[in-house]
Design an enzyme around this catalytic site. Structure first.
Site, PDB file in Angstrom:
ATOM      1  CD  GLU A 168      -2.582   1.121   2.703  1.00 35.37           C
ATOM      2  OE1 GLU A 168      -2.013   0.649   3.703  1.00 35.37           O
ATOM      3  OE2 GLU A 168      -3.717   1.608   2.755  1.00 35.37           O
ATOM      4  CE  LYS A 180      -6.973   1.039   4.418  1.00 33.50           C
ATOM      5  NZ  LYS A 180      -5.789   1.844   4.783  1.00 33.50           N
ATOM      6  CB  CYS A 195      -3.591  -1.355   5.503  1.00 28.05           C
ATOM      7  SG  CYS A 195      -2.498  -0.761   6.803  1.00 28.05           S
TER       8      CYS A 195
END
Ligand SMILES: *[C@@H]1O[C@H](CO)[C@@H](O)[C@H](O)[C@H]1NC(C)=O
Ligand SMILES: *[C@@H]1O[C@H](CO)[C@@H](O)[C@H](O)[C@H]1NC(C)=O
Ligand SMILES: *[C@@H]1O[C@H](CO)[C@@H](O)[C@H](O)[C@H]1NC(C)=O
Ligand SMILES: *[C@@H]1O[C@H](CO)[C@@H](O)[C@H](O)[C@H]1NC(C)=O
Ligand SMILES: *[C@@H]1O[C@H](CO)[C@@H](O)[C@H](O)[C@H]1NC(C)=O
Length: 540
Positions: free
Chosen positions: A109, A209, A242
C-alpha cells in the site's frame, strides 16, 4: 495504515489494519501443528520451478521514494515523475522474481505515491480507473483507451514483462455527479485502490479500501468491495488492504462466503507491540483462517513501518528489519491447498466435537494436568492461582487487568468484564525479567473504535508493574505454557512472538468447552508475547 498514537498527530493519512470473523463458535477447529516453523526471510534465492501442489509467490517490502512535501500541490507531470521512480524499482523486482519462477507478486500500500497527502494534493497522483467488471481492458496493449492511466499502463506492462500476476496499490479517481448523494463536493471519488493484473497484462479486478485509517485524501466506496479473483496456478485469491484486517467487512465475509485459499494484502503498517506488530497480525490471520496470506508492507523504519511475509497456516517466511534502509523481496513456494488448522482444506469448517478430546500434562511431570473440564494439580506444589494481587496497566491504550507471572511454574487466572484468562506455565530457569498475564474485554477507542477481547502473556518493559504493556522486542523467558480464555466471540487471532521479532507456530490451538486455547511446549527463543486476540465484531 496502522499507526500508534504518536503518529496520529503526524500523519494526516495513515492506515491501519484490522481483521474479523463472526458467527457461531465454529471458525476454528482443533489445530494440530507440528514443530518447526518460521524461517526468517528467504531473500530472493529460494525458488525455482514449483514442486507438485505448490506455486511460487513473492511479496516486496518497498522503501518508497516519497514526495518531499506531500502537502504541496504539484502537476500531473511532477507526480508521474515521482511515481516512475518507484515503478522503476518495482520493475527491477519483477525481473528478479521472474528469474525465480514467481507466479504472483504483491507490492505494498502507498508504495507508488507515498503518504501524508491532503485530498487536493494527492489529486495529480490519481489514475482514472474504469470498472474491470464493465470493461475488459489491457492497459499495456490499449494505452489510449482511457486518459490519466499512466500508472495502470506501466503496471500492466510489468505483469506482461514478468509473465506473472501482479498486485499493486495506487490512488484512483472516479468522477461523480451531484445527483449521486454520496458524491463529494469536488465532484469525484478518490479511492485507495488495489489492482490485480493477469500474466498477460489484463486488468483482472480492483479493490477499493473500505476501512480507511485517517486517510483524508480518500473516500470509502459506498458499497464494500468483496473481491475474489481466480488464477490458473492456485485457484481463488481474496484481496483487501491494511486496516481492513481488523474488521468483518470485507475480510471475514470474504473468507466465510467464498472458497478463498489465499489472500493478497498490500499494507502500510506501523508496528505496535506487544500485540499488533505487522508480522504478528499477518501470521495470526493465516493461522486463524487456515489460508495463505501474502502481505507486502512498505519499508520506513524511521516511521516504524516494516514487516512483510508469506504466511501459511503452518509456517511463515517473513521480513522485519528496523536497521537497513533497503527494501526486500521475499519468495516462497506455498501449497495450492493450504493445510488449515483443522487438518482439512476447509478454512471455515466447523469444529468436529469428536476432535475436541484434549488431555495432556501441560507443565510436564507430576505437577498439573488439564483436560477439557478442569485443571488438576497434585502433591504439595503450591499453585498461585488467585493468590497474587491484580494490577492495571495500559497496553496499546487499553486498560488491562494483569497478574504477575512468578516462580518457575504456576497456574494463573485473571478476569476483566466477562472474559477470564488462564495460564499454566513452566520454565526451567528464572530470568531477571517481569512477565504478566493480562485480560481486556472492551472497546478499543484510540485510532478507530473496535471491540476486543484479549488474553495475553507479555514480557513487561521493566521490573515495575506499570511497564507491562510497553513495547519490547528482546526476551529470554523460555516458557512452556497453555493459555486459554472463555471468549464471547468466535474470532480469535493467535499471537506468538519471540525474541528479536521472530514468529513461532503454536503446538496446538482451538476450541474446547467454550474456551479457546493455545499451547506451546518448546520455544526456540525467549517469549515476547503469547496472545489470543479476539475481535467481537457485533459489539463495534
Ligand atoms: C508526515 O508528516 C509528519 C508531520 O509533519 C512528518 O513528521 C513525517 O515525517 C511525514 N512523513 C513523511 C513520510 O513525509
Ligand atoms: C489474459 O488473462 C486473462 C485472465 O487470466 C484470461 O482470462 C485471458 O484469456 C487472457 N488473454 C489471453 C489473450 O491470453
Ligand atoms: C466447509 O465446512 C462447512 C461446515 O462444515 C461446510 O458447510 C462447507 O461446505 C465446507 N466447505 C468446503 C469447501 O468443504
Ligand atoms: C483501569 O481500570 C481500573 C478498574 O476498573 C480502574 O480502577 C483504573 O482507574 C483504570 N485505569 C485507568 C488508567 O483508567
Ligand atoms: C467467563 O468465566 C467467568 C468466571 O467463571 C464468568 O463470570 C463469565 O461469565 C464467563 N464469561 C462467559 C462469556 O461465559
Amino acid at each position: 495504515m496502522f499507526a500508534p498514537l504518536i503518529w496520529l498527530f503526524l500523519l494526516s493519512t495513515g492506515r491501519l489494519m484490522a481483521r474479523t470473523m463472526s458467527g457461531a463458535r465454529t471458525l476454528l477447529g482443533l489445530v494440530l501443528v507440528l514443530g518447526g516453523c518460521c524461517l526468517a526471510a528467504l531473500g530472493a534465492g529460494a525458488a525455482g520451478p514449483p514442486q507438485a501442489g505448490r506455486f511460487v509467490a513473492a511479496v516486496y517490502e518497498h522503501h518508497a521514494v516519497l514526495s518531499p512535501d506531500p502537502w504541496a500541490l504539484s502537476s500531473r507531470a511532477q507526480a508521474l515523475e515521482l511515481m516512475s521512480q518507484n515503478l522503476d524499482i518495482y520493475e527491477q523486482q519483477v525481473m528478479t522474481a521472474a528469474q525465480k519462477g514467481v507466479q504472483i507478486i504483491v507490492f505494498p500500500e502507498d508504495g507508488i505515491h507515498g503518504f501524508n497527502f491532503t485530498r487536493t494534493s494527492i489529486y495529480p497522483f490519481l489514475d482514472f480507473m474504469p470498472s474491470p467488471r464493465l470493461v475488459r481492458w489491457n492497459p499495456c496493449l490499449e494505452p489510449h483507451r482511457f486518459s490519466d492511466t499512466e500508472v495502470l499502463q506501466r503496471l500492466s506492462c510489468l505483469a506482461i514483462k514478468g509473465e506473472m500476476f501482479l498486485v499493486a496499490n495506487l490512488g484512483t479517481k472516479q468522477p461523480c455527479h451531484n445527483s449521486d448523494p454520496g458524491c463529494p463536493d469536488d465532484g469525484r471519488y478518490q479511492f485507495n485502490t488495489n489492482v490485480v493484473f493477469s500474466n498477460n497484462g489484463t486488468l483482472v479486478d480492483r479493490y477499493r479500501k473500505h476501512n480507511l485509517y485517517f486517510e483524508a485524501a480518500f473516500d470509502a466506496p459506498l458499497k464494500v468491495d468483496h473481491i475474489v479473483f481466480d488464477t490458473p496456478f492456485a485457484g481463488k485469491f481474496g484481496m483487501f488492504t491494511c486496516f481492513d484486517i481488523l474488521f468483518f467487512d470485507p475480510a471475514v465475509r470474504l473468507l466465510r462466503d467464498s472458497e478463498v485459499r489465499h489472500v493478497v494484502y498490500p499494507t502500510a503498517w506501523m508496528n505496535q507491540l506487544p500485540l499488533l506488530a505487522a508480522i504478528q497480525i499477518q501470521s495470526a490471520f493465516a493461522v486463524a483462517f487456515g489460508i495463505n496470506f501474502l502481505a507486502a508492507n512498505i519499508h520506513h523504519p524511521s516511521l516504524g513501518m516494516t514487516g512483510s511475509g508469506i504466511h501459511t497456516p503452518l509456517e511463515s517466511f517473513w521480513h522485519h528489519d528496523m536497521e537497513s534502509p533497503r527494501g526486500r523481496l521475499i519468495i516462497a513456494q506455498v501449497a495450492k491447498h493450504p493445510l488449515g488448522l483443522t487438518g482439512t482444506e476447509n478454512a471455515t469448517g466447523e469444529m468436529d466435537p469428536s476432535h475436541s478430546k484434549f488431555l495432556e500434562v501441560v507443565a510436564g511431570g507430576p505437577y498439573c494436568e488439564k483436560d477439557a473440564q478442569e485443571v488438576r494439580c497434585e502433591g504439595a506444589t503450591r499453585w498461585n492461582m488467585d493468590a497474587l494481587p491484580t494490577f492495571h496497566s495500559e497496553m496499546m491504550y487499553d486498560n488491562f487487568t494483569l497478574v504477575p507471572v512468578s516462580g518457575k511454574e504456576g497456574h494463573l487466572r485473571v478476569c476483566a468484564s466477562d472474559l477470564c484468562c488462564y495460564l499454566l506455565y513452566r520454565r526451567h530457569t528464572l530470568s531477571r525479567e517481569l512477565y504478566a498475564l493480562g485480560a481486556f474485554d472492551g472497546p478499543h477507542t484510540v485510532h478507530g473504535t473496535y471491540y476486543v477481547q484479549v488474553c495475553a502473556l507479555v514480557k513487561c518493559g521493566g521490573l515495575g508493574f506499570d511497564t507491562c504493556g510497553q513495547e519490547v522486542t528482546e526476551a529470554s523467558g523460555m516458557f512452556e505454557f497453555h493459555l486459554w480464555g472463555n471468549f464471547s466471540t468466535s474470532y480469535i487471532f493467535p499471537l506468538l512472538l519471540t525474541s528479536g521479532m521472530t514468529l513461532e507456530t503454536p503446538d496446538q490451538l482451538g476450541w474446547e468447552n467454550d474456551h479457546y486455547f493455545l499451547r506451546k511446549s518448546s520455544l526456540s527463543s525467549g517469549l515476547v508475547t503469547a496472545g489470543l486476540y479476539g475481535r467481537w465484531y457485533e459489539r463495534d
